[in-house]
Design a protein around this motif. Structure first.
Motif, PDB file in Angstrom:
ATOM      1  N   LYS A   1      50.808  60.834  52.183  1.00 54.86           N
ATOM      2  CA  LYS A   1      51.033  60.718  50.743  1.00 54.86           C
ATOM      3  C   LYS A   1      51.042  59.248  50.317  1.00 54.86           C
ATOM      4  O   LYS A   1      50.440  58.876  49.296  1.00 54.86           O
ATOM      5  N   THR A   2      51.677  58.393  51.107  1.00 52.00           N
ATOM      6  CA  THR A   2      51.750  56.968  50.786  1.00 52.00           C
ATOM      7  C   THR A   2      50.368  56.326  50.819  1.00 52.00           C
ATOM      8  O   THR A   2      50.003  55.553  49.919  1.00 52.00           O
ATOM      9  N   ILE A   3      49.578  56.641  51.844  1.00 51.43           N
ATOM     10  CA  ILE A   3      48.235  56.074  51.960  1.00 51.43           C
ATOM     11  C   ILE A   3      47.363  56.534  50.794  1.00 51.43           C
ATOM     12  O   ILE A   3      46.613  55.749  50.213  1.00 51.43           O
ATOM     13  N   THR A   4      47.471  57.812  50.444  1.00 54.96           N
ATOM     14  CA  THR A   4      46.691  58.341  49.310  1.00 54.96           C
ATOM     15  C   THR A   4      47.026  57.596  48.031  1.00 54.96           C
ATOM     16  O   THR A   4      46.137  57.177  47.279  1.00 54.96           O
ATOM     17  N   GLU A   5      48.316  57.410  47.774  1.00 51.37           N
ATOM     18  CA  GLU A   5      48.743  56.717  46.552  1.00 51.37           C
ATOM     19  C   GLU A   5      48.273  55.260  46.554  1.00 51.37           C
ATOM     20  O   GLU A   5      47.836  54.734  45.517  1.00 51.37           O
ATOM     21  N   LYS A   6      48.345  54.609  47.703  1.00 51.53           N
ATOM     22  CA  LYS A   6      47.898  53.214  47.776  1.00 51.53           C
ATOM     23  C   LYS A   6      46.393  53.104  47.534  1.00 51.53           C
ATOM     24  O   LYS A   6      45.928  52.196  46.826  1.00 51.53           O
ATOM     25  N   LEU A   7      45.626  54.005  48.117  1.00 55.53           N
ATOM     26  CA  LEU A   7      44.172  53.982  47.925  1.00 55.53           C
ATOM     27  C   LEU A   7      43.814  54.175  46.449  1.00 55.53           C
ATOM     28  O   LEU A   7      42.929  53.495  45.915  1.00 55.53           O
ATOM     29  N   ILE A   8      44.491  55.093  45.789  1.00 56.81           N
ATOM     30  CA  ILE A   8      44.227  55.330  44.363  1.00 56.81           C
ATOM     31  C   ILE A   8      44.602  54.099  43.539  1.00 56.81           C
ATOM     32  O   ILE A   8      43.843  53.661  42.661  1.00 56.81           O
ATOM     33  N   ASP A   9      45.760  53.517  43.829  1.00 56.05           N
ATOM     34  CA  ASP A   9      46.187  52.326  43.091  1.00 56.05           C
ATOM     35  C   ASP A   9      45.231  51.153  43.325  1.00 56.05           C
ATOM     36  O   ASP A   9      44.905  50.406  42.389  1.00 56.05           O
ATOM     37  N   ARG A  10      44.781  50.978  44.566  1.00 52.00           N
ATOM     38  CA  ARG A  10      43.885  49.863  44.879  1.00 52.00           C
ATOM     39  C   ARG A  10      42.498  50.090  44.257  1.00 52.00           C
ATOM     40  O   ARG A  10      41.850  49.140  43.821  1.00 52.00           O
ATOM     41  N   ARG A  11      42.058  51.338  44.225  1.00 54.79           N
ATOM     42  CA  ARG A  11      40.809  51.634  43.516  1.00 54.79           C
ATOM     43  C   ARG A  11      40.930  51.255  42.044  1.00 54.79           C
ATOM     44  O   ARG A  11      40.014  50.667  41.464  1.00 54.79           O
ATOM     45  N   ASN A  12      42.062  51.584  41.431  1.00 52.53           N
ATOM     46  CA  ASN A  12      42.258  51.269  40.022  1.00 52.53           C
ATOM     47  C   ASN A  12      42.360  49.762  39.776  1.00 52.53           C
ATOM     48  O   ASN A  12      41.983  49.270  38.713  1.00 52.53           O
ATOM     49  N   ALA A  13      42.859  49.037  40.780  1.00 52.46           N
ATOM     50  CA  ALA A  13      43.016  47.583  40.644  1.00 52.46           C
ATOM     51  C   ALA A  13      41.757  46.821  41.051  1.00 52.46           C
ATOM     52  O   ALA A  13      41.742  45.585  40.994  1.00 52.46           O
ATOM     53  N   LEU A  14      40.726  47.538  41.455  1.00 52.83           N
ATOM     54  CA  LEU A  14      39.537  46.891  42.019  1.00 52.83           C
ATOM     55  C   LEU A  14      38.821  45.934  41.063  1.00 52.83           C
ATOM     56  O   LEU A  14      38.402  44.849  41.492  1.00 52.83           O
ATOM     57  N   PRO A  15      38.619  46.272  39.785  1.00 54.29           N
ATOM     58  CA  PRO A  15      37.840  45.367  38.918  1.00 54.29           C
ATOM     59  C   PRO A  15      38.382  43.943  38.873  1.00 54.29           C
ATOM     60  O   PRO A  15      37.633  42.975  39.044  1.00 54.29           O
ATOM     61  N   ASN A  16      39.670  43.795  38.679  1.00 54.17           N
ATOM     62  CA  ASN A  16      40.246  42.459  38.586  1.00 54.17           C
ATOM     63  C   ASN A  16      40.152  41.726  39.921  1.00 54.17           C
ATOM     64  O   ASN A  16      39.755  40.549  39.970  1.00 54.17           O
ATOM     65  N   ALA A  17      40.495  42.417  41.016  1.00 52.86           N
ATOM     66  CA  ALA A  17      40.468  41.772  42.335  1.00 52.86           C
ATOM     67  C   ALA A  17      39.045  41.396  42.743  1.00 52.86           C
ATOM     68  O   ALA A  17      38.800  40.280  43.225  1.00 52.86           O
ATOM     69  N   ALA A  18      38.122  42.320  42.573  1.00 54.36           N
ATOM     70  CA  ALA A  18      36.749  42.071  43.010  1.00 54.36           C
ATOM     71  C   ALA A  18      36.096  40.956  42.204  1.00 54.36           C
ATOM     72  O   ALA A  18      35.357  40.123  42.753  1.00 54.36           O
ATOM     73  N   MET A  19      36.336  40.912  40.913  1.00 55.93           N
ATOM     74  CA  MET A  19      35.741  39.859  40.101  1.00 55.93           C
ATOM     75  C   MET A  19      36.389  38.501  40.376  1.00 55.93           C
ATOM     76  O   MET A  19      35.745  37.457  40.248  1.00 55.93           O
ATOM     77  N   THR A  20      37.646  38.501  40.766  1.00 56.00           N
ATOM     78  CA  THR A  20      38.273  37.260  41.215  1.00 56.00           C
ATOM     79  C   THR A  20      37.550  36.734  42.447  1.00 56.00           C
ATOM     80  O   THR A  20      37.271  35.532  42.562  1.00 56.00           O
ATOM     81  N   TYR A  21      37.239  37.645  43.366  1.00 54.63           N
ATOM     82  CA  TYR A  21      36.520  37.243  44.579  1.00 54.63           C
ATOM     83  C   TYR A  21      35.088  36.817  44.254  1.00 54.63           C
ATOM     84  O   TYR A  21      34.567  35.854  44.833  1.00 54.63           O
ATOM     85  N   TYR A  22      34.443  37.515  43.318  1.00 52.81           N
ATOM     86  CA  TYR A  22      33.087  37.128  42.898  1.00 52.81           C
ATOM     87  C   TYR A  22      33.062  35.684  42.405  1.00 52.81           C
ATOM     88  O   TYR A  22      32.196  34.887  42.787  1.00 52.81           O
ATOM     89  N   ARG A  23      34.018  35.331  41.562  1.00 52.85           N
ATOM     90  CA  ARG A  23      34.046  33.969  41.025  1.00 52.85           C
ATOM     91  C   ARG A  23      34.329  32.945  42.115  1.00 52.85           C
ATOM     92  O   ARG A  23      33.826  31.814  42.085  1.00 52.85           O
ATOM     93  N   PHE A  24      35.099  33.355  43.112  1.00 49.50           N
ATOM     94  CA  PHE A  24      35.415  32.458  44.225  1.00 49.50           C
ATOM     95  C   PHE A  24      34.169  32.141  45.061  1.00 49.50           C
ATOM     96  O   PHE A  24      33.859  30.977  45.317  1.00 49.50           O
ATOM     97  N   ILE A  25      33.443  33.172  45.513  1.00 51.59           N
ATOM     98  CA  ILE A  25      32.291  32.914  46.373  1.00 51.59           C
ATOM     99  C   ILE A  25      31.091  32.402  45.585  1.00 51.59           C
ATOM    100  O   ILE A  25      30.131  31.902  46.182  1.00 51.59           O
ATOM    101  N   SER A  26      31.139  32.506  44.254  1.00 50.28           N
ATOM    102  CA  SER A  26      30.023  32.035  43.434  1.00 50.28           C
ATOM    103  C   SER A  26      30.146  30.563  43.053  1.00 50.28           C
ATOM    104  O   SER A  26      29.241  30.011  42.426  1.00 50.28           O
TER     105      SER A  26
END
Length: 347
Positions: free
Chosen positions: A289-314
């Motif tokens: 249950k904990t892993i499922t909830e974390k995966l869902i939360d991290r999926r929802n948080a992906l846009p901000n995190a991924a674009m932060t990384y995009y700007r870093f490597i770019s």
């Protein structure tokens, strides 16, 4: 508890599993004892120990600086069965991955020279090459050499990005060059290389111990772990940064945003819940249950995190050429002049 809980699993029998196996050689993993096998049809398989050498997960520059007690804590922070959930998460994203199966390896004389190493251990069996249609596969180093040889050869960077986004969601910080194989296809003009991520030893890595928590704040920030949020994403991808600066150079901001949205759409709550249920039945009640909830939360948080990384490597991009004669043209516009800093490295 995941490590100490008693569970049931199939017993590995070289005479029965997959129609007779022959032990061929040891693998070269930094963290995992690996035995290469061949079945009666000539197909290659890998037997990988669940128990790890945690020191191998650290980038080389950190290995001589860590207290031995912290190294010991690595094993309990890694999830022993995380790899079983990955195929169901990767499938809707069109990511080719191995399909591991859990086995207890008995003290089997058929293991021959390798018997003392693998006797009475828990391992996962997986295809060595999980590529579609048994296509030709290559290592990352060989693919890079091919890209340099001819400018018609390309890596499928959209597929690389989908795989990297999945890494971020599952909290797998250990994604160096050797953690990939590449499927080779022919476009008629050149080769297209499709990534096949493997070795999911650090997916769901998380420690609630104070020693590792304190260390992840300053000394080892990439070990912040599999949390509900995605903090310090640039440090999280520390081991992958050089890989990404070679294989994620062609996609712009809009292509990243579009791919992120596609990943979020395809990794539905149902897909995630179904994948986590691939954990052994004795383990799922502990943290499913904990892993499922974390995966869902991290999926929802992906846009901000991924674009932060995009700007870093770019901030600094490698423009990779080939050994053939090539012409590079760098264009400026008023809108982007301040961002370009036009410096091209020709390989």
């Amino acid at each position: 508890k995941e490590w100490s809980t008693t569970g049931n699993m199939k017993v590995f029998n070289t005479d029965k599993e997959r129609g007779c196996f022959t032990a061929m050689s040891l693998g070269g993993g930094k963290e995992t004892k690996t035995l290469h096998l061949k079945d009666k049809n000539g197909k290659d398989w890998i037997l990988r120990s669940v128990d790890k050498n945690p020191k191998g997960a650290l980038p080389p520059e950190f290995r001589g600086t860590i207290d031995p007690d912290l190294i010991k804590e690595f094993n309990s922070a890694s999830h022993p069965y995380a790899a079983l959930t990955i195929p169901a998460l990767a499938k809707p994203l069109d990511i080719v991955v191995p399909h591991p199966e859990l086995f207890f390896v008995p003290d089997d004389p058929a293991l021959g020279f390798y018997r003392p190493i693998f006797a009475n251990t828990v391992c996962m069996l997986e295809e060595r090459d999980a590529s579609f249609d048994a296509a030709d596969t290559k290592s990352t180093a060989k693919v890079f050499n091919k890209l340099i040889d001819e400018n018609d050869h390309r890596a499928d960077q959209f597929a690389v990005l989908r795989a990297r986004l999945l890494d971020i969601i599952i909290g797998d910080f250990d994604r160096h060059f050797d953690q990939w194989k590449w499927v080779t296809t022919d476009t008629g003009k050149g080769k297209l290389y499709f990534p096949m991520p493997r070795d999911r030893d650090q997916a769901f890595f998380y420690s609630d111990g104070q020693l590792l928590k304190r260390s992840s704040k300053r000394l080892l920030p990439f070990l912040v772990g599999f949390r509900n949020d995605i903090p310090q994403v640039n440090w999280f991808n520390y081991a992958a940064r050089d890989f990404d600066r070679l294989f994620l150079t062609d996609l712009d901001e809009q292509e990243w945003k579009k791919t992120i949205a596609e990943v979020q759409q395809k990794l539905t709550d149902t897909v995630i819940a179904s994948a986590v249920k691939k954990l052994p039945p004795e383990i799922y009640p502990i943290d499913g249950k904990t892993i499922t909830e974390k995966l869902i939360d991290r999926r929802n948080a992906l846009p901000n995190a991924a674009m932060t990384y995009y700007r870093f490597i770019s901030k600094e991009v490698n423009v990779v050429g080939s050994n053939q004669k090539e012409y590079f043209r760098i264009s400026r516009s008023e809108e982007h002049t301040s961002e370009l800093q036009s410096l091209a490295y020709l390989v």
